[in-house]
Write a protein that holds these residues in place. Structure first.
Motif, short mmCIF file in Angstrom:
data_model
loop_
_atom_site.label_atom_id
_atom_site.label_comp_id
_atom_site.label_asym_id
_atom_site.label_seq_id
_atom_site.Cartn_x
_atom_site.Cartn_y
_atom_site.Cartn_z
N LEU A 1 -45.64 69.55 82.19
CA LEU A 1 -44.73 69.48 81.06
C LEU A 1 -44.04 70.82 80.79
N LYS A 2 -44.63 71.91 81.19
CA LYS A 2 -44.01 73.21 80.93
C LYS A 2 -42.74 73.42 81.76
N SER A 3 -42.73 72.97 83.00
CA SER A 3 -41.55 73.18 83.83
C SER A 3 -40.55 72.01 83.79
N ALA A 4 -41.00 70.85 83.37
CA ALA A 4 -40.11 69.67 83.37
C ALA A 4 -38.85 69.86 82.53
N PRO A 5 -38.94 70.34 81.27
CA PRO A 5 -37.72 70.48 80.47
C PRO A 5 -36.68 71.41 81.10
N THR A 6 -37.14 72.45 81.76
CA THR A 6 -36.22 73.38 82.41
C THR A 6 -35.36 72.65 83.44
N HIS A 7 -35.97 71.81 84.24
CA HIS A 7 -35.24 71.07 85.27
C HIS A 7 -34.39 69.95 84.65
N LEU A 8 -34.91 69.31 83.63
CA LEU A 8 -34.18 68.20 83.00
C LEU A 8 -32.92 68.69 82.30
N ARG A 9 -32.96 69.89 81.71
CA ARG A 9 -31.78 70.43 81.02
C ARG A 9 -30.57 70.60 81.95
N GLU A 10 -30.84 70.72 83.22
CA GLU A 10 -29.76 70.90 84.19
C GLU A 10 -29.09 69.58 84.56
N ILE A 11 -29.65 68.46 84.11
CA ILE A 11 -29.12 67.15 84.46
C ILE A 11 -28.25 66.64 83.32
N GLU A 12 -27.04 66.26 83.67
CA GLU A 12 -26.08 65.76 82.69
C GLU A 12 -26.65 64.55 81.95
N HIS A 13 -26.39 64.46 80.67
CA HIS A 13 -26.79 63.37 79.77
C HIS A 13 -28.21 63.50 79.25
N PHE A 14 -28.98 64.49 79.72
CA PHE A 14 -30.32 64.71 79.17
C PHE A 14 -30.21 65.23 77.75
N GLN A 15 -31.07 64.69 76.85
CA GLN A 15 -31.11 65.20 75.48
C GLN A 15 -32.44 65.87 75.15
N ARG A 16 -33.55 65.14 75.38
CA ARG A 16 -34.85 65.74 75.07
C ARG A 16 -35.98 65.00 75.74
N ILE A 17 -37.10 65.69 75.85
CA ILE A 17 -38.34 65.07 76.32
C ILE A 17 -39.37 65.26 75.21
N GLU A 18 -40.10 64.20 74.91
CA GLU A 18 -41.13 64.29 73.87
C GLU A 18 -42.18 65.30 74.29
N SER A 19 -42.69 66.04 73.34
CA SER A 19 -43.67 67.09 73.65
C SER A 19 -45.09 66.55 73.76
N ARG A 20 -45.31 65.31 73.30
CA ARG A 20 -46.65 64.72 73.39
C ARG A 20 -46.62 63.54 74.36
N ALA A 21 -47.65 63.47 75.15
CA ALA A 21 -47.77 62.36 76.10
C ALA A 21 -48.03 61.06 75.34
N LEU A 22 -47.56 59.97 75.91
CA LEU A 22 -47.80 58.66 75.33
C LEU A 22 -49.19 58.16 75.72
N SER A 23 -49.79 57.40 74.85
CA SER A 23 -51.07 56.77 75.19
C SER A 23 -50.80 55.68 76.22
N PRO A 24 -51.79 55.27 77.00
CA PRO A 24 -51.58 54.19 77.97
C PRO A 24 -51.06 52.91 77.32
N GLU A 25 -51.53 52.60 76.12
CA GLU A 25 -51.08 51.40 75.43
C GLU A 25 -49.60 51.50 75.06
N THR A 26 -49.20 52.66 74.55
CA THR A 26 -47.81 52.86 74.15
C THR A 26 -46.90 52.86 75.36
N SER A 27 -47.30 53.53 76.44
CA SER A 27 -46.45 53.56 77.62
C SER A 27 -46.29 52.16 78.21
N GLY A 28 -47.33 51.34 78.13
CA GLY A 28 -47.24 49.96 78.60
C GLY A 28 -46.29 49.14 77.75
#
Length: 97
Positions: free
Chosen positions: A55-82
Motif C-alpha cells: 500500500l505504501k508504493s501503490a498510490p505513487t504509481h496510481l497517481r501517474e495514471i489518468e482518471h485516478f482519484q484515490r485509493i482507500e487507506s484501509r483494506a476491505l474485509s473479505p466480506e466487504t470485498s465480496g
C-alpha cells in the motif's frame, strides 16, 4: 494480500483500467498490483477493487495514471470485498434459485 477500493473519475473506469494494464506491463508492477475487479454493483461503477501487495508504493504509481482519484487507506474485509465485487450477491442469488 489485501483488497482496496480505488476511485476513478466518473464514467472513466474502462479507460483507467486500460491505462493501468499498460502501466503494469511497462513498469513491471505486477508484484504490487496483483489483481483487479470491476464491481458489478451499480453504486460502485466508478471504482475498482484492487488486490495490492504494498500500500505504501501503490498510490505513487496510481497517481501517474489518468482518471485516478484515490485509493482507500484501509483494506476491505473479505466480506466487504465480496459484496463490492458482486460475488456475494451472485452467491445469494444462486441460493435463492
Amino acid at each position: 494480500m489485501n483488497w482496496y477500493l480505488v476511485t476513478v473519475r466518473p464514467n472513466k473506469r474502462d479507460s483507467f483500467l486500460k491505462q493501468l494494464d499498460f502501466a503494469i506491463e511497462k513498469n513491471q508492477l505486477a508484484e504490487i498490483f496483483l489483481s483487479k475487479i470491476s464491481p458489478t454493483v451499480p453504486m460502485y461503477k466508478d471504482m475498482v477493487l484492487m488486490e495490492v501487495s504494498n500500500l505504501k508504493s501503490a498510490p505513487t504509481h496510481l497517481r501517474e495514471i489518468e482518471h485516478f482519484q484515490r485509493i482507500e487507506s484501509r483494506a476491505l474485509s473479505p466480506e466487504t470485498s465480496g459484496a463490492v465485487s458482486g460475488e456475494m450477491i451472485k452467491r445469494e442469488m444462486l441460493q435463492i434459485i
